[in-house]
Design a protein around this motif. Structure first.
Motif: not given
Length: 287
Positions: A13-14, A25-26, A33-35, A42-43
């Motif tokens: 889930l987001p 950040a890691w 993950i992406r925005q 989210v993954d």
């Protein structure tokens, strides 16, 4: 190993940056993950979908608020390229009365109200691209847009929104085509025809837009928006060159247009079109 054997973040889930403050950040640097929208992630294995977009907005929406603006268009299925130069949408909402529909549990401005508000408030090229995209997706019709616009402004006026609704066309298949059409209209060449079919002895072609009723010396002018995604590399460039050569033999002069031609500062596009049509373009450029 199955596709999703590896662990999801929060079961796929987001989630917001506050939920993983020290690892955000890691995780981004590792490409895990992406925005999805500003402040929500989210993954990377979770594909974009209407459900994902709604779940992401649910995390940041205040209770009883109405999703509006670019966020509403995004929730109605429009990609970010048509809405903003930024790659990520910012959550937008209002508590003011608006015509709404329910989208996966969220109150969202109707497609017609969303299109009218974007026509009023976005920069002109993105306003047209957004309205075209909503029409192209068949989430709204021109008739519904004109009916909805009466609640916002005088449709007979000369406001930006009235102009955008007058230019809007569901046949535009990409934001680039919308931007290109607006440049031609702003230059004073008149509205071009869209999705022009050209039949040859071996192949049939469809041009993004052009002026089939204004031949010059037996040739007609066609323009095509060549995105970097589909028209880069030697193979794509060779294919495009062969295509233009055959179209030339069928009586068409083709001007290929890239994103840099639309957003640069020099009016090379207007000058090229004007030289073919024997018409001085209206300058300076408006955007």
């Amino acid at each position: 190993m199955f596709q999703y054997d590896l662990p999801y973040y929060f079961a796929g889930l987001p989630f917001t940056s506050r939920q993983v403050p020290r690892k955000l950040a890691w995780l981004l640097a590792r490409g895990e993950i992406r925005q999805v929208l500003k402040g929500v992630y989210v993954d990377v294995r979770v594909p974009d979908s209407p459900e994902l977009r709604a779940d992401a907005l649910q995390l940041v929406m205040p209770p009883d608020a109405v999703v509006c603006g670019q966020a509403a268009a995004w929730l109605h299925g429009i990609d970010t390229t048509a809405l903003s130069p930024e790659p990520t949408i910012r959550p937008q909402w209002t508590f003011q009365p608006r015509p709404t529909v329910d989208v996966r549990g969220l109150k969202v401005t109707t497609p017609a109200a969303t299109a009218v508000e974007l026509a009023m408030r976005l920069e002109r090229p993105f306003a047209l691209a957004a309205v075209d995209a909503l029409l192209h997706a068949r989430t709204v019709t021109l008739e519904q847009l004109h009916e909805a616009s009466a609640a916002y402004f005088d449709p007979s006026g000369n406001t930006q929104a009235a102009q955008i609704l007058g230019y809007a066309d569901r046949r535009a298949a990409s934001p680039g085509e919308s931007w290109l059409r607006l440049r031609l209209i702003d230059a004073g060449f008149g509205a071009p025809d869209l999705q022009i079919r050209v039949n040859g002895p071996r192949n049939s072609y469809r041009l993004d837009l052009g002026y089939p009723t204004r031949p010059v010396d037996g040739r007609r002018l066609g323009l095509e928006y060549d995105s970097d995604q589909w028209h880069s590399g030697s193979r794509a460039e060779s294919r495009d060159e062969n295509r233009r050569t055959e179209l030339e033999s069928l009586g068409w002069h083709i001007i290929p247009v890239r994103r840099t031609d639309l957003w640069g500062s020099y009016p090379a596009l207007e000058l090229a079109v004007g030289a073919f049509l024997c018409q001085h373009p209206r300058l300076p450029r408006r955007w």
